[in-house]
Design a protein around this motif. Structure first.
Motif, PDB file in Angstrom:
ATOM      1  N   SER A 110       6.885 -60.349 113.266  1.00 59.47           N
ATOM      2  CA  SER A 110       7.901 -59.007 113.861  1.00 59.47           C
ATOM      3  C   SER A 110       8.121 -58.373 112.801  1.00 59.47           C
ATOM      4  CB  SER A 110       8.553 -59.364 114.795  1.00 59.47           C
ATOM      5  OG  SER A 110       9.519 -58.256 115.248  1.00 59.47           O
ATOM      6  N   PRO A 111       6.897 -56.898 112.909  1.00 62.90           N
ATOM      7  CA  PRO A 111       7.729 -55.951 112.239  1.00 62.90           C
ATOM      8  C   PRO A 111       8.908 -54.718 112.216  1.00 62.90           C
ATOM      9  CG  PRO A 111       5.748 -55.317 113.050  1.00 62.90           C
ATOM     10  CD  PRO A 111       6.183 -56.935 113.539  1.00 62.90           C
ATOM     11  N   VAL A 112      10.587 -55.553 111.769  1.00 56.74           N
ATOM     12  CA  VAL A 112      11.458 -55.195 112.286  1.00 56.74           C
ATOM     13  C   VAL A 112      11.859 -54.489 111.133  1.00 56.74           C
ATOM     14  CG1 VAL A 112      13.354 -55.085 113.517  1.00 56.74           C
ATOM     15  CG2 VAL A 112      11.611 -56.550 114.108  1.00 56.74           C
ATOM     16  N   PRO A 113      12.090 -53.061 111.000  1.00 55.64           N
ATOM     17  CA  PRO A 113      12.416 -52.683 109.468  1.00 55.64           C
ATOM     18  C   PRO A 113      13.959 -53.324 108.971  1.00 55.64           C
ATOM     19  CG  PRO A 113      12.753 -51.127 110.756  1.00 55.64           C
ATOM     20  CD  PRO A 113      12.203 -52.082 112.009  1.00 55.64           C
ATOM     21  N   ALA A 114      14.431 -53.580 107.620  1.00 54.62           N
ATOM     22  CA  ALA A 114      15.253 -54.141 107.306  1.00 54.62           C
ATOM     23  C   ALA A 114      16.335 -53.092 107.708  1.00 54.62           C
ATOM     24  CB  ALA A 114      15.457 -54.905 105.649  1.00 54.62           C
ATOM     25  N   THR A 115      15.635 -51.062 107.337  1.00 53.35           N
ATOM     26  CA  THR A 115      16.667 -50.319 107.247  1.00 53.35           C
ATOM     27  C   THR A 115      15.918 -49.293 107.481  1.00 53.35           C
ATOM     28  OG1 THR A 115      18.264 -49.323 106.247  1.00 53.35           O
ATOM     29  CG2 THR A 115      17.002 -49.959 104.689  1.00 53.35           C
ATOM     30  N   VAL A 116      16.213 -48.042 107.907  1.00 54.09           N
ATOM     31  CA  VAL A 116      15.809 -47.013 108.154  1.00 54.09           C
ATOM     32  C   VAL A 116      16.684 -46.052 107.190  1.00 54.09           C
ATOM     33  CG1 VAL A 116      15.333 -45.466 109.831  1.00 54.09           C
ATOM     34  CG2 VAL A 116      15.380 -47.456 110.737  1.00 54.09           C
ATOM     35  N   ALA A 117      15.753 -44.859 106.727  1.00 51.66           N
ATOM     36  CA  ALA A 117      16.043 -44.137 105.687  1.00 51.66           C
ATOM     37  C   ALA A 117      15.556 -42.726 106.543  1.00 51.66           C
ATOM     38  CB  ALA A 117      15.115 -44.123 104.104  1.00 51.66           C
ATOM     39  N   GLU A 118      15.900 -41.626 106.614  1.00 48.89           N
ATOM     40  CA  GLU A 118      16.187 -40.595 107.492  1.00 48.89           C
ATOM     41  C   GLU A 118      15.942 -39.257 105.830  1.00 48.89           C
ATOM     42  OE1 GLU A 118      16.242 -37.874 111.192  1.00 48.89           O
ATOM     43  OE2 GLU A 118      17.592 -38.881 110.910  1.00 48.89           O
ATOM     44  N   TYR A 119      15.058 -38.667 105.772  1.00 48.01           N
ATOM     45  CA  TYR A 119      14.729 -37.834 104.622  1.00 48.01           C
ATOM     46  C   TYR A 119      14.381 -36.660 104.756  1.00 48.01           C
ATOM     47  CZ  TYR A 119      13.713 -41.785 101.294  1.00 48.01           C
ATOM     48  OH  TYR A 119      13.757 -42.958 101.319  1.00 48.01           O
ATOM     49  N   PHE A 120      15.603 -36.074 104.812  1.00 49.18           N
ATOM     50  CA  PHE A 120      15.576 -34.241 104.716  1.00 49.18           C
ATOM     51  C   PHE A 120      15.099 -33.778 103.455  1.00 49.18           C
ATOM     52  CE2 PHE A 120      18.125 -36.033 107.397  1.00 49.18           C
ATOM     53  CZ  PHE A 120      17.823 -35.393 109.033  1.00 49.18           C
ATOM     54  N   PRO A 121      14.422 -31.796 103.884  1.00 47.68           N
ATOM     55  CA  PRO A 121      14.533 -31.494 102.387  1.00 47.68           C
ATOM     56  C   PRO A 121      15.242 -30.840 102.065  1.00 47.68           C
ATOM     57  CG  PRO A 121      13.277 -30.241 104.730  1.00 47.68           C
ATOM     58  CD  PRO A 121      14.480 -31.800 104.838  1.00 47.68           C
ATOM     59  N   LEU A 122      16.473 -30.627 102.303  1.00 47.44           N
ATOM     60  CA  LEU A 122      17.612 -30.000 101.806  1.00 47.44           C
ATOM     61  C   LEU A 122      18.710 -31.177 102.080  1.00 47.44           C
ATOM     62  CD1 LEU A 122      18.373 -27.067 104.321  1.00 47.44           C
ATOM     63  CD2 LEU A 122      17.036 -26.634 102.504  1.00 47.44           C
ATOM     64  N   PRO A 123      19.358 -31.078 100.796  1.00 50.96           N
ATOM     65  CA  PRO A 123      20.893 -32.085 100.553  1.00 50.96           C
ATOM     66  C   PRO A 123      21.703 -31.933 101.347  1.00 50.96           C
ATOM     67  CG  PRO A 123      20.199 -30.749  98.650  1.00 50.96           C
ATOM     68  CD  PRO A 123      19.397 -30.070 100.019  1.00 50.96           C
ATOM     69  N   GLY A 124      22.937 -32.481 101.647  1.00 50.64           N
ATOM     70  CA  GLY A 124      22.884 -32.969 101.798  1.00 50.64           C
ATOM     71  C   GLY A 124      23.679 -33.191 103.370  1.00 50.64           C
ATOM     72  N   ILE A 125      22.425 -33.481 103.920  1.00 54.28           N
ATOM     73  CA  ILE A 125      22.047 -33.842 105.245  1.00 54.28           C
ATOM     74  C   ILE A 125      22.543 -35.226 105.742  1.00 54.28           C
ATOM     75  CG2 ILE A 125      20.542 -34.014 107.304  1.00 54.28           C
ATOM     76  CD1 ILE A 125      20.077 -31.176 106.877  1.00 54.28           C
ATOM     77  N   SER A 126      21.963 -35.897 104.712  1.00 52.34           N
ATOM     78  CA  SER A 126      22.236 -37.611 104.522  1.00 52.34           C
ATOM     79  C   SER A 126      21.716 -37.886 103.274  1.00 52.34           C
ATOM     80  CB  SER A 126      20.514 -38.013 105.320  1.00 52.34           C
ATOM     81  OG  SER A 126      19.422 -37.822 104.787  1.00 52.34           O
ATOM     82  N   PRO A 127      21.659 -39.076 102.737  1.00 51.48           N
ATOM     83  CA  PRO A 127      21.831 -39.719 101.552  1.00 51.48           C
ATOM     84  C   PRO A 127      20.668 -39.017 100.811  1.00 51.48           C
ATOM     85  CG  PRO A 127      22.696 -41.485 102.447  1.00 51.48           C
ATOM     86  CD  PRO A 127      22.317 -39.688 103.704  1.00 51.48           C
ATOM     87  N   PHE A 128      19.010 -39.425 101.827  1.00 51.14           N
ATOM     88  CA  PHE A 128      17.972 -39.369 101.077  1.00 51.14           C
ATOM     89  C   PHE A 128      17.458 -37.798 100.908  1.00 51.14           C
ATOM     90  CE2 PHE A 128      19.616 -42.852 103.297  1.00 51.14           C
ATOM     91  CZ  PHE A 128      19.534 -43.664 102.579  1.00 51.14           C
ATOM     92  N   THR A 129      16.166 -37.758 100.200  1.00 48.48           N
ATOM     93  CA  THR A 129      16.556 -36.016 100.540  1.00 48.48           C
ATOM     94  C   THR A 129      14.360 -36.410 100.430  1.00 48.48           C
ATOM     95  OG1 THR A 129      17.222 -35.575  97.966  1.00 48.48           O
ATOM     96  CG2 THR A 129      18.130 -34.268  99.991  1.00 48.48           C
ATOM     97  N   ASP A 130      13.738 -35.316 100.595  1.00 52.19           N
ATOM     98  CA  ASP A 130      12.377 -35.238 100.357  1.00 52.19           C
ATOM     99  C   ASP A 130      12.494 -33.275 100.662  1.00 52.19           C
ATOM    100  OD1 ASP A 130       9.581 -35.325 100.063  1.00 52.19           O
ATOM    101  OD2 ASP A 130       9.640 -36.712 100.858  1.00 52.19           O
ATOM    102  N   GLU A 131      11.819 -33.375  99.238  1.00 45.65           N
ATOM    103  CA  GLU A 131      11.907 -31.591  99.241  1.00 45.65           C
ATOM    104  C   GLU A 131      10.581 -30.806  99.871  1.00 45.65           C
ATOM    105  OE1 GLU A 131       9.609 -31.460  94.806  1.00 45.65           O
ATOM    106  OE2 GLU A 131      11.635 -30.848  94.612  1.00 45.65           O
TER     107      GLU A 131
END
Length: 193
Positions: A110-131
């Protein structure tokens, strides 16, 4: 009568029929840049692992690659989910692309993720960034049983203990906060004590 609520920058010419794509599911560089500027994109990320007979994680595979600036970084197997593609198919495609055809991943029933990461182009919104974009990534821990020979832009797969993979040194070598992704994924499968 249309009940469609137009987007603020909607243009009626945008609704005209488009010629069929010669490569379904793929975008030109221009199309992708436009989409990345307007919509969050769905990605899958996979943390390849080796497990023992009880299914407990014994080793974690982390990819080594050179980024656009020529710096050596560590990363996970990852990539976009194409239109009309199942999560299972996307996972398998990206695992084969990055680890080679002989990795023999054991995809979850069953394809249930272990976790979900939300990447944002600007730092500070979440711990994850993708310019490049706003992206939502479903992260899976995937056992592999075969030989991993990295392809595409991956230079090697480094196998390490779960504790080492979740450590600060490896996390510091990962871009965009992926060290935290690794820690969360390993914690979700009980690999961190």
């Amino acid at each position: 009568m249309s009940v469609r609520t137009p987007d603020p920058d909607w243009n009626p010419d945008d609704d005209r029929p488009q010629p069929p794509s010669t490569t379904p599911g793929w975008f030109s560089d221009l199309e992708l840049a436009q989409i990345r500027g307007r919509l969050p994109l769905l990605y899958v990320e996979a943390l390849p692992v080796r497990v023992d007979g009880l299914g407990q994680v014994t080793e974690v595979g982390v990819l080594l690659r050179a980024n656009a600036l020529g710096e050596m970084t560590r990363t996970l197997v990852s990539g976009r989910v194409m239109y009309g593609e199942t999560l299972r198919d996307a996972l398998f495609r990206h695992l084969e692309k990055d680890l080679g055809p002989m990795a023999f991943p054991l995809l979850p029933a069953s394809p249930v993720p272990a976790t979900v990461a939300e990447y944002f182009p600007l730092p500070g919104i979440s711990p994850f960034t993708d310019e490049r974009q706003h992206a939502v990534s479903l992260v899976f821990v995937v056992p592999v049983t075969g030989t991993c020979e990295p392809r595409q832009d991956a230079l090697e797969v480094t196998w390490m203990s779960p504790t080492e993979a979740a450590g600060r040194d490896v996390g510091a070598e990962m871009e965009g906060g992926r060290g935290l992704v690794v820690r969360r994924a390993l914690a979700a499968v009980g690999a961190l004590t």
